[in-house]
Design an enzyme around this catalytic site. Structure first.
Site, short mmCIF file in Angstrom:
data_model
loop_
_atom_site.label_atom_id
_atom_site.label_comp_id
_atom_site.label_asym_id
_atom_site.label_seq_id
_atom_site.Cartn_x
_atom_site.Cartn_y
_atom_site.Cartn_z
N GLY A 346 0.76 -1.34 -0.02
CA GLY A 346 -0.20 0.10 0.03
C GLY A 346 0.85 1.31 0.03
N GLY A 348 1.59 4.94 2.00
CA GLY A 348 1.40 5.52 3.25
C GLY A 348 1.91 7.18 3.09
N GLY A 349 2.14 7.90 4.11
CA GLY A 349 2.54 9.12 4.03
C GLY A 349 4.12 9.24 3.19
N PHE A 350 4.17 9.73 2.18
CA PHE A 350 5.53 10.20 1.69
C PHE A 350 6.09 8.89 0.84
CE2 PHE A 350 5.39 13.25 4.96
CZ PHE A 350 5.31 14.23 4.10
N VAL A 353 4.87 0.99 0.35
CA VAL A 353 5.45 -0.06 1.09
C VAL A 353 5.23 -1.22 0.57
CG1 VAL A 353 5.09 -1.15 3.42
CG2 VAL A 353 4.65 1.40 3.32
N ASP A 464 0.09 11.22 15.90
CA ASP A 464 -0.89 10.63 14.51
C ASP A 464 -1.11 9.25 14.74
OD1 ASP A 464 -2.14 11.03 11.99
OD2 ASP A 464 -0.28 10.51 10.67
#
Ligand code: ACK
Length: 655
Positions: A346, A348-350, A353, A464
């Site tokens: 998937g 994620g931030g930046f 993965v 977060d």
């Protein structure tokens, strides 16, 4: 890049030399016997759990034994001992949290030994170990926060440690203190910089169970001391604790106990050979201090101790194996089949993965940063800095880093059951998540956060926490991930403010969303939302303008119709009391005023106790000023912040 490398090198040095350590260590005994729910042993153990913490904490020696029941494998033998400088309340909380941990860490085990953050020690067993004065189940622990001593000064350092431990042990065994406990300090005046490292002052404690005679205590501590050269000194660690049933020792290069040292030694420059020993008989002063501290709760104590930082005295040149945290790009390419889309877990931030497997078969998840996002790089650096310092069973473990050919990648242990949000919000998957699993997940997240806030040497705010940042391992144990936004609080900070509010809307506390203020209570708020989501199976969909989850929960809470809200996936059979307790805790965590929210230690205690009566929550209120600019981390992939000026994430002084 140079800065990153420098940071990585130093962090790598730390990481390589620090074995995993956790705030609570439970040793499930190898006698291997398990009891069954409902058995006499289970009933007797329940009695011990209910009574031992109160009995020990209310005794002047902070120690108690218990023998409950009759008959082989039905009788429970137990002891509980708190560190001699604690006050009754701290002791009570420690023992309770240790026992609730033991149930989670060693389910149904008959013989469990528990050490809670070097603060209290417990054991229960079907074997009669109470009558014996053997220091059985003894083990050395090395916290993540003990830096390694430069090898050029390690010999001298270990010699000073041995001298200090001996003097402290002698004092504990001398019978001067009813608690068979002593604290010590080695004041180091010598300058060893020409050897390639400075030796800071050293602090120590020694303790026996107070039922030992001075001679038995002396013999027990001598036995523990004899283990030091084998188990502790070869590691060149700047701290360790050696814990046994009947006695234990600890040393560190920061003061980790309350009050002044009872034993003080001075190490003078070598050559003068004048190590003077000044034994300070300060028992009365210390007792007075303990009395004064008696109203101060566990969290205050932990916070105080966490604010004393371990001085860094690592010599980078001195460390041979710092490369071990680096993983070559070619290895990661072959591990992920050249970052094949099929292996993509998937985004994620930046970054994306990928799943992979190292040559030794270990499964990994590789977070590959998108090229040239300045903020992404900052977050990755931040994440790396945090993760190498933090090790806890409820935090995802970092395995390595790759910085080659312009690539920036972090490598983690692989979590086969994905993130929590892929289960709790999916009706097909959530039916397989029964209440027991949900409760264990809530507990695990609470413990991970407690460690970040209170049990590590620093205070860390994750900033977060949300369902997609909780990953589940093969046994459905939760691990908090994504530390890109996490912040360390230094000694004198209790609150920070930021001009750029980054986080996820549904989980932001009002003071953070409106003013950018954050403390650990921001995470407590997010935790509260998460608990309500786990129980109800509903997302707190603030972002799409539907009713806040906690307003909905509140409505049902006051109307007494909360059962209508529990996730249909739970079916009909679940312990209503436990569900209600979780909702109560969730509501307490989302109180508008941060000071009305409990600390994570309190949450852990509340989750682990069936007897503590919980405060009734006020109505949770939430007002969001939509004119403020937010960055929702769930949106970061779609809107990379390449051009975000670095200054916008600079922290401001507390207002
Ligand atoms: O919900 P998921 O399947 O779990 O999708 C996201 C995705 O990568 C982007 O963050 C997954 N992910 C992140 N770290 C790991 C990990 N260590 N093990 C397994 N999956 C991971 C996450």
């Amino acid at each position: 890049m140079a800065t990153i490398l420098a940071a990585v090198l130093i962090l790598a040095v730390l990481h390589h030399h620090l074995p995993p350590a956790e705030a609570v260590t439970s040793i499930c005994s190898s006698n291997g016997r398990n009891y069954t729910e409902g058995s006499s042993y289970a009933v007797n153990l329940g009695r011990v759990i209910d009574s031992l913490p109160t009995k020990a904490s209310s005794s002047p020696s902070l120690f108690a034994t218990a023998t409950v029941g009759a008959g082989a494998n039905q009788t429970v033998y137990a002891i509980g001992l708190c560190r001699g400088d604690l006050v009754a309340y701290t002791c009570l909380v420690c023992l309770r949290s240790g026992l609730s941990d033991a149930k989670l860490d060693c389910p149904l085990a008959m013989d469990v030994s528990i050490d809670v953050a070097d603060t209290c020690h417990l054991r229960f067993s079907n074997l009669d170990f109470v009558a014996s004065t053997n220091n059985s189940v003894q083990q050395a622990f090395f916290s993540t926060y003990y830096p390694t001593v430069a090898s050029s000064v390690a010999g001298r350092f270990n010699a000073l440690v041995a001298q200090l431990l001996q003097a402290t042990a002698d004092y504990a065994a001398s019978g001067s203190s009813e608690r068979r406990f002593a604290t010590g300090e080695m004041v180091v005046d010598e300058d060893t910089s020409q050897l390639g490292g400075l030796i800071p002052n050293i602090f120590a404690t020694a303790q026996c169970t107070p039922d030992l005679t001075p001679a038995q205590c002396g013999a027990c501590l001598a036995g523990a001391m004899a283990e030091m050269p084998r188990q502790v000194f070869p590691r060149n660690s700047s701290g360790a604790s050696f814990v046994g049933e009947r006695c234990g020792l600890r040393f560190a290069t920061y003061s980790f106990y309350n009050g002044n040292a009872m034993v003080q030694l001075h190490a003078r420059p070598q050559g003068k050979k004048t190590a003077t020993t000044t034994v300070l008989i300060t028992v009365f002063a210390i007792l007075a201090e303990l009395l004064a501290l008696s109203l101060v709760g566990f969290w205050v104590w932990k916070k105080k101790s966490s604010q004393r930082k371990a001085p860094l005295f690592i010599n980078v040149e001195d460390v041979e194996n710092f490369e071990s945290i680096f993983i070559g790009l070619s290895i990661l390419r072959s591990a992920t089949n050249n970052f094949d889309e099929k292996n993509k877990l998937g985004e994620g931030g930046f970054g994306a993965v990928y799943k992979g497997a190292l040559p030794d078969g270990q499964e990994i998840a590789v977070k590959r940063l998108y090229q040239s996002t300045k903020q992404g790089l900052g977050q990755m650096k931040n994440e790396l800095a945090m993760m190498v310092k933090l090790q806890h069973k409820n935090l995802v473990r970092i395995i390595g880093v790759c910085l080659e050919d312009g690539e920036h990648m972090l490598v983690y242990e692989y979590m086969p059951n994905k993130s929590l949000d892929t289960i709790i919000f999916d009706p097909d998957r959530s039916v397989h998540l029964d209440w027991g699993s949900r409760f264990r997940i809530i507990n695990g997240i609470a413990r991970g956060l407690q460690y970040l806030h209170e049990h590590s040497q620093m205070t860390i705010v994750h900033r977060d926490l949300k369902a997609s940042n909780v990953l589940l391992d093969a046994d459905m144990k939760p691990k908090i991930s994504d530390f890109g936004l996490a912040k360390i609080f230094t000694d004198d900070q209790t609150r920070k403010a930021t001009s750029l509010i980054i986080g996820t809307l549904g989980y932001m506390s009002p003071e953070y969303a409106l003013r950018g203020h954050y403390t650990t209570k921001l995470d407590v708020f997010s935790f509260g939302i998460l608990v309500l989501e786990i129980v109800t199976g509903r997302r707190n969909n603030y972002a799409v303008n539907t009713e806040d989850l906690f307003s909905l929960v509140w409505k049902h809470w006051v109307e007494g119709t909360i059962a209508e809200l529990s996730d249909p996936g739970l079916g009909r059979h679940y312990p209503r009391g436990e569900v209600l307790k979780c909702i109560n805790i969730g509501l307490l965590c989302v109180q508008q005023n941060p000071t009305d929210r409990p600390s994570m230690s309190t949450v852990v205690v509340m989750l682990g106790s069936d007897t503590i009566s919980l405060e009734a929550p006020y109505r949770p209120a939430y007002v969001l000023n939509r004119s403020r600019s937010y960055i929702d981390t769930t949106e970061l992939v779609k809107e990379p912040l390449c051009s975000e000026p670095q200054s916008s994430i600079t922290e401001l002084e507390p207002r």
